[in-house]
Design an enzyme around this catalytic site. Structure first.
Site, PDB file in Angstrom:
ATOM      1  N   CYS A   2       0.835  -1.309  -0.039  1.00  0.00           N
ATOM      2  CA  CYS A   2       0.032   0.007  -0.251  1.00  0.00           C
ATOM      3  C   CYS A   2       0.917   1.378   0.035  1.00  0.00           C
ATOM      4  O   CYS A   2       1.809   1.413   0.696  1.00  0.00           O
ATOM      5  CB  CYS A   2      -0.957   0.186   1.195  1.00  0.00           C
ATOM      6  SG  CYS A   2      -2.288  -1.403   1.162  1.00  0.00           S
ATOM      7  N   ARG A  27       4.371  -0.617  -4.431  1.00  0.00           N
ATOM      8  CA  ARG A  27       4.142  -0.969  -2.861  1.00  0.00           C
ATOM      9  C   ARG A  27       2.589  -1.950  -2.948  1.00  0.00           C
ATOM     10  O   ARG A  27       2.459  -2.501  -1.955  1.00  0.00           O
ATOM     11  CB  ARG A  27       3.731   0.186  -2.216  1.00  0.00           C
ATOM     12  CG  ARG A  27       5.174   1.117  -2.002  1.00  0.00           C
ATOM     13  CD  ARG A  27       4.748   2.315  -1.060  1.00  0.00           C
ATOM     14  NE  ARG A  27       4.438   1.793   0.227  1.00  0.00           N
ATOM     15  CZ  ARG A  27       5.480   1.566   1.274  1.00  0.00           C
ATOM     16  NH1 ARG A  27       6.842   1.898   0.677  1.00  0.00           N
ATOM     17  NH2 ARG A  27       5.401   1.264   2.429  1.00  0.00           N
ATOM     18  N   TRP A  74      -2.350  -2.867  -1.600  1.00  0.00           N
ATOM     19  CA  TRP A  74      -2.155  -4.343  -1.692  1.00  0.00           C
ATOM     20  C   TRP A  74      -3.146  -4.967  -0.326  1.00  0.00           C
ATOM     21  O   TRP A  74      -2.910  -4.653   0.377  1.00  0.00           O
ATOM     22  CB  TRP A  74      -0.829  -4.475  -1.300  1.00  0.00           C
ATOM     23  CG  TRP A  74      -0.294  -5.973  -1.265  1.00  0.00           C
ATOM     24  CD1 TRP A  74       0.115  -6.430  -2.503  1.00  0.00           C
ATOM     25  CD2 TRP A  74       0.237  -6.828  -0.384  1.00  0.00           C
ATOM     26  NE1 TRP A  74       0.713  -7.909  -2.340  1.00  0.00           N
ATOM     27  CE2 TRP A  74       0.630  -7.863  -1.018  1.00  0.00           C
ATOM     28  CE3 TRP A  74       0.081  -6.775   0.929  1.00  0.00           C
ATOM     29  CZ2 TRP A  74       1.303  -9.318  -0.177  1.00  0.00           C
ATOM     30  CZ3 TRP A  74       0.386  -7.819   1.881  1.00  0.00           C
ATOM     31  CH2 TRP A  74       1.011  -8.911   1.096  1.00  0.00           C
ATOM     32  N   ASN A 100      -2.322   2.739   4.971  1.00  0.00           N
ATOM     33  CA  ASN A 100      -1.240   1.389   4.734  1.00  0.00           C
ATOM     34  C   ASN A 100      -1.150   0.664   6.111  1.00  0.00           C
ATOM     35  O   ASN A 100      -0.958   1.240   7.236  1.00  0.00           O
ATOM     36  CB  ASN A 100       0.028   2.106   4.504  1.00  0.00           C
ATOM     37  CG  ASN A 100       1.188   1.132   4.372  1.00  0.00           C
ATOM     38  OD1 ASN A 100       1.034  -0.176   4.101  1.00  0.00           O
ATOM     39  ND2 ASN A 100       2.280   1.664   3.992  1.00  0.00           N
ATOM     40  N   GLY A 101      -1.527  -0.299   6.309  1.00  0.00           N
ATOM     41  CA  GLY A 101      -1.316  -1.313   7.428  1.00  0.00           C
ATOM     42  C   GLY A 101      -2.425  -2.161   7.931  1.00  0.00           C
ATOM     43  O   GLY A 101      -3.356  -2.664   6.898  1.00  0.00           O
ATOM     44  N   GLU A 488      18.079 -18.523  -4.429  1.00  0.00           N
ATOM     45  CA  GLU A 488      17.722 -17.123  -4.684  1.00  0.00           C
ATOM     46  C   GLU A 488      17.323 -17.093  -6.513  1.00  0.00           C
ATOM     47  O   GLU A 488      16.423 -16.531  -6.596  1.00  0.00           O
ATOM     48  CB  GLU A 488      18.726 -15.941  -4.835  1.00  0.00           C
ATOM     49  CG  GLU A 488      18.786 -14.639  -5.289  1.00  0.00           C
ATOM     50  CD  GLU A 488      17.589 -14.097  -4.958  1.00  0.00           C
ATOM     51  OE1 GLU A 488      17.028 -14.207  -3.704  1.00  0.00           O
ATOM     52  OE2 GLU A 488      17.333 -12.947  -5.601  1.00  0.00           O
ATOM     53  N   LYS A 492      13.746 -16.027  -7.667  1.00  0.00           N
ATOM     54  CA  LYS A 492      13.488 -14.962  -8.629  1.00  0.00           C
ATOM     55  C   LYS A 492      12.746 -15.562 -10.146  1.00  0.00           C
ATOM     56  O   LYS A 492      11.686 -14.912 -10.369  1.00  0.00           O
ATOM     57  CB  LYS A 492      14.941 -14.747  -9.453  1.00  0.00           C
ATOM     58  CG  LYS A 492      15.707 -13.750  -8.715  1.00  0.00           C
ATOM     59  CD  LYS A 492      15.435 -12.316  -9.045  1.00  0.00           C
ATOM     60  CE  LYS A 492      14.719 -11.605  -7.860  1.00  0.00           C
ATOM     61  NZ  LYS A 492      15.139 -11.835  -6.641  1.00  0.00           N
ATOM     62  N   GLU A 495       8.988 -15.663  -8.502  1.00  0.00           N
ATOM     63  CA  GLU A 495       7.925 -14.629  -8.320  1.00  0.00           C
ATOM     64  C   GLU A 495       7.711 -13.987  -9.584  1.00  0.00           C
ATOM     65  O   GLU A 495       6.604 -13.332  -9.432  1.00  0.00           O
ATOM     66  CB  GLU A 495       8.815 -13.774  -7.342  1.00  0.00           C
ATOM     67  CG  GLU A 495       9.951 -13.130  -7.510  1.00  0.00           C
ATOM     68  CD  GLU A 495      10.771 -12.408  -6.530  1.00  0.00           C
ATOM     69  OE1 GLU A 495      10.035 -11.918  -5.466  1.00  0.00           O
ATOM     70  OE2 GLU A 495      11.981 -12.346  -6.446  1.00  0.00           O
ATOM     71  N   HIS A 511      18.132 -38.177  -1.886  1.00  0.00           N
ATOM     72  CA  HIS A 511      17.376 -38.555  -0.770  1.00  0.00           C
ATOM     73  C   HIS A 511      15.908 -38.283  -0.989  1.00  0.00           C
ATOM     74  O   HIS A 511      15.269 -37.925   0.057  1.00  0.00           O
ATOM     75  CB  HIS A 511      17.787 -37.950   0.433  1.00  0.00           C
ATOM     76  CG  HIS A 511      19.458 -38.268   0.768  1.00  0.00           C
ATOM     77  ND1 HIS A 511      19.838 -39.616   0.917  1.00  0.00           N
ATOM     78  CD2 HIS A 511      20.417 -37.493   0.730  1.00  0.00           C
ATOM     79  CE1 HIS A 511      21.040 -39.609   1.411  1.00  0.00           C
ATOM     80  NE2 HIS A 511      21.497 -38.335   1.040  1.00  0.00           N
ATOM     81  N   LYS A 608       6.449  -5.064  -2.947  1.00  0.00           N
ATOM     82  CA  LYS A 608       7.905  -4.638  -2.797  1.00  0.00           C
ATOM     83  C   LYS A 608       8.322  -4.793  -1.159  1.00  0.00           C
ATOM     84  O   LYS A 608       9.247  -5.448  -0.865  1.00  0.00           O
ATOM     85  CB  LYS A 608       8.543  -3.403  -3.406  1.00  0.00           C
ATOM     86  CG  LYS A 608      10.023  -3.317  -3.161  1.00  0.00           C
ATOM     87  CD  LYS A 608      10.497  -2.843  -4.598  1.00  0.00           C
ATOM     88  CE  LYS A 608      12.124  -3.089  -4.197  1.00  0.00           C
ATOM     89  NZ  LYS A 608      12.536  -4.441  -4.374  1.00  0.00           N
TER      90      LYS A 608
HETATM   91  C1  G6P Z   1       9.052  -8.533  -0.198  1.00  0.00           C
HETATM   92  C2  G6P Z   1       9.510  -8.709  -1.684  1.00  0.00           C
HETATM   93  C3  G6P Z   1      10.778  -9.547  -1.832  1.00  0.00           C
HETATM   94  C4  G6P Z   1      11.646  -9.022  -0.845  1.00  0.00           C
HETATM   95  C5  G6P Z   1      11.177  -9.211   0.917  1.00  0.00           C
HETATM   96  C6  G6P Z   1      12.169  -8.267   1.585  1.00  0.00           C
HETATM   97  O1  G6P Z   1       8.435 -10.093  -0.153  1.00  0.00           O
HETATM   98  O2  G6P Z   1       8.447  -9.005  -2.617  1.00  0.00           O
HETATM   99  O3  G6P Z   1      11.267  -9.359  -3.067  1.00  0.00           O
HETATM  100  O4  G6P Z   1      13.174  -9.812  -0.646  1.00  0.00           O
HETATM  101  O5  G6P Z   1       9.850  -8.416   0.683  1.00  0.00           O
HETATM  102  O6  G6P Z   1      12.155  -7.195   1.642  1.00  0.00           O
HETATM  103  P1  G6P Z   1      13.143  -5.941   2.135  1.00  0.00           P
HETATM  104  O7  G6P Z   1      12.843  -4.679   1.828  1.00  0.00           O
HETATM  105  O8  G6P Z   1      13.116  -6.291   3.621  1.00  0.00           O
HETATM  106  O9  G6P Z   1      14.530  -6.349   1.654  1.00  0.00           O
END
Ligand code: G6P
Length: 613
Positions: A2, A27, A74, A100-101, A488, A492, A495, A511, A608
């Protein structure tokens, strides 16, 4: 998670709000809306779509309002439709609010208000705030908007960044913060408020970061803050901070999306991270933000990285660097787990809270839990003035520059680069030799040109990604240094492309997961230049023997024909190799997602920064 924005001044408020929302869209992008006061009445415009849909709905007619608030959502409470989009109002359309929250006691407040005859128009937790503030104002002619907001928020539990608009007080906005970021932008006879400076920098670089528990009344020419705890603590004016970013940092600059732009910014981001921080003479690093002297650094018995999502994987790469260079036991844990599991907090452990945004709720809560229990914690954050940075009080600034795409690229890279610097610092006050330190210093200096070299191979990586993008499932396999890289890389791909990607340690494959290997299940196998090359080659052979296609990502020569596709990574200083290996996996995910026609910067269901649990 948000985005909220507000404006009061002389301009036409609507385009300022829409532009701000556009900047905050990373956001959350489930729905958008805004409210302005024109001729004493609230004008509300909302859409279940993106900010562009809101822009289209508003058209380009000049508006009559010079004050307003906006929101990009969001969804948490209530599905993302137009009704549930913010702003929300009271029944009389006097008050509008964006939030937001999460209001945790929303159900109880709603039940109480319903009992008193209030009819709710939406399913959101936010709407009760509009009703409560309106009722406070109705109850007393003398009450100011600020007093009504303070009285309301004293009844509210939960996290919020809020902005209120009152048709009977059109010369002001009242905003409040508790757990969700809020920043005021000070202009010439105009004021802005937003969740993030991204929405403000094209108008002003003078900003005020609000603290939790603070409420601010903003007028075109001045503002004051007060606190929820005791208004008596004072109406105060705070010293502004000058933001070190400008509007261009948030532009696409010729790229079609932010993720690719940010992938390409990595050589510069790394240069910024190491600039002035490498000490050739003593083969160590200088980290001005780390308030620990040599004795305190030497007393650290353990290092623990805490973060969420990519920040957690970066922490895992950081833990490997600390163990290898400083020989201190180190590990990483998702902050979301740590905060809930009653951890044993050890005073000799250095805890590192890792976060691009500096506002991820789980990481912030982990920091607060640590501080309560006497743990020493430092931040590794990218956003100056962010909650985690401020809560930690000291730490490492990532210097990645603003990151907009939901999928983290340059911030993740700079996290690991910074952890290499920290490891060097910790190592050189212990057993790490000057010669080894010098190798790492030189290795860090070489990274930007090596990353640029990988970016030059984008077309080949894209071709490989296109070949495998239709797969329903993929494995990402790595061991030791390659393991967090595989995690990682899988994250990627998941997502942004929605391909189911699962990371596995190479040695664990036999295993259980080997049962899944078949022709339709490609595996990306990470093979760095370490002592385990033969083991990794044998892993590839095991997969091939069962008919599974293999994409090798490697900095070593592997037998011809071993893999179905090979992505080459330049050889770096061994401990630094994970930093380089991440880059082709970013491009692989990017091009798989592009081939599948995904909305790369705004993957479904994600945001994000996640400022709720
Ligand atoms: C969200 C994003 C991720 C990010 C994570 C941590 O889930 O979608 O891409 O890695 O938050 O965010 P930060 O701002 O704490 O690195």
């Amino acid at each position: 998670m948000c985005g909220i924005v507000g404006y009061i001044g002389k301009r036409d408020a609507t385009p300022v709000l829409v532009e701000g929302l556009h900047r905050l869209e990373y956001r959350g992008y489930d729905s958008a809306g805004l409210a302005v006061i024109a001729r004493g009445r609230l004008q509300l415009t909302k859409t279940a779509g993106r900010v562009q849909d809101l822009r289209d709905k508003l058209g380009d007619k000049p508006g009559k309002a010079t004050v307003g608030i906006g929101h990009t959502r969001w969804a948490t409470h209530g599905e993302p439709n137009e009704t549930n989009a913010h702003p929300h109002t009271d029944a009389g359309h006097r008050i509008a609010v964006v939030h937001n929250g999460i209001i945790e006691n929303a159900e109880a407040l709603r039940a109480q208000l319903t009992g008193e005859g209030v009819r709710f128009a939406t399913e959101t937790d936010t709407e009760c705030l509009a009703h409560l503030v309106a009722r406070e104002l109705e109850a007393s002619d003398e009450a100011t908007l600020e007093e009504a907001v303070v009285a309301t928020l004293r009844r509210v539990e939960g996290a919020y960044g809020l902005a209120f608009l009152d048709t009977k007080n059109p010369d002001q906005l009242v905003v409040a913060r508790n757990g969700s970021p809020l920043v005021l932008g000070l202009g010439e006879s105009e004021m802005f408020v937003a969740s993030d400076v991204a929405a403000l920098v094209r108008y002003t670089r003078q900003v005020i970061y609000l603290d939790d528990g603070e409420v601010a009344t903003i007028k075109a020419t001045d503002y004051h803050t007060t606190t929820l705890a005791g208004g008596a603590a004072g109406n105060s004016v705070k010293t502004p901070t000058v933001v070190d970013a400008d509007a261009d940092d948030y532009e696409l600059g010729g790229f079609s999306d932010y993720m690719r732009k940010e992938i390409y910014e990595q050589p510069d981001a790394i240069r910024r991270a190491v600039m002035g921080r490498l000490d050739e003479r003593f083969a160590t690093a200088k980290l001005g933000g780390v308030n620990l002297d040599a004795r305190e650094l030497r007393n650290i018995k353990r290092v623990k990285f805490l973060g969420c999502g990519s920040a957690y994987y970066a922490g895992q790469m950081g833990a490997a660097l600390v163990e290898e260079l400083a020989r201190i036991p180190a590990d990483a844990e998702p902050a979301s787990e740590f905060r809930y599991r009653s951890p044993v907090v050890d005073p000799d452990t250095l805890y590192v809270a890792v976060s691009q945004s500096g506002e991820t709720s789980d990481t912030l809560m982990a920091v607060q839990e640590l501080k309560r229990k006497g743990g020493q914690v430092m931040g590794a954050v990218n956003v100056v003035g962010s909650a985690i940075g401020r809560e930690c009080g000291h730490g490492i600034f990532l210097h990645a520059g603003p990151e907009v795409a939901v999928a983290s690229t340059k911030a993740l890279t700079n996290m690991v680069v910074n952890f290499a610097l920290l490891s060097l610092l910790l190592g050189r006050v212990r057993d790490l030799s000057a010669a080894h330190g010098t190798r790492v210093v030189n290795g860090l200096r070489n990274l930007p040109s090596q990353v640029a070299g990988i970016l030059n191979a984008e077309a080949e990586i894209a071709a490989i990604a296109h070949r495998y993008a239709e797969a329903e499932h993929m494995f990402f396999i790595g061991r030791v240094r390659g393991w967090p890289v595989a995690r990682e890389g899988a994250q990627k791909l998941k997502e942004i492309s929605y391909v189911h990607a699962e990371a596995y340690q190479a040695g664990e494959l036999k295993h259980g997961p080997l049962a899944l290997i078949q022709h339709e299940m490609p595996s990306v196998v990470v093979i760095p230049a370490d002592d385990l090359i033969a083991k990794n080659i044998s892993t590839v052979e095991q997969i091939k023997a069962r008919g599974g296609p293999v994409i090798a990502v490697t900095s070593v020569e592997i037998p011809d024909g071993l893999a179905d596709a090979t992505i080459r990574v330049p050889r770096a200083e061994p401990e630094l190799e994970p930093i380089l290996f991440n880059i082709p996996l970013q491009l692989f995910a990017y091009h798989a997602a592009a081939k599948l026609g995904r909305d790369i910067d705004k993957p479904r269901n994600l945001a994000k920064s996640v400022t709720v649990e």
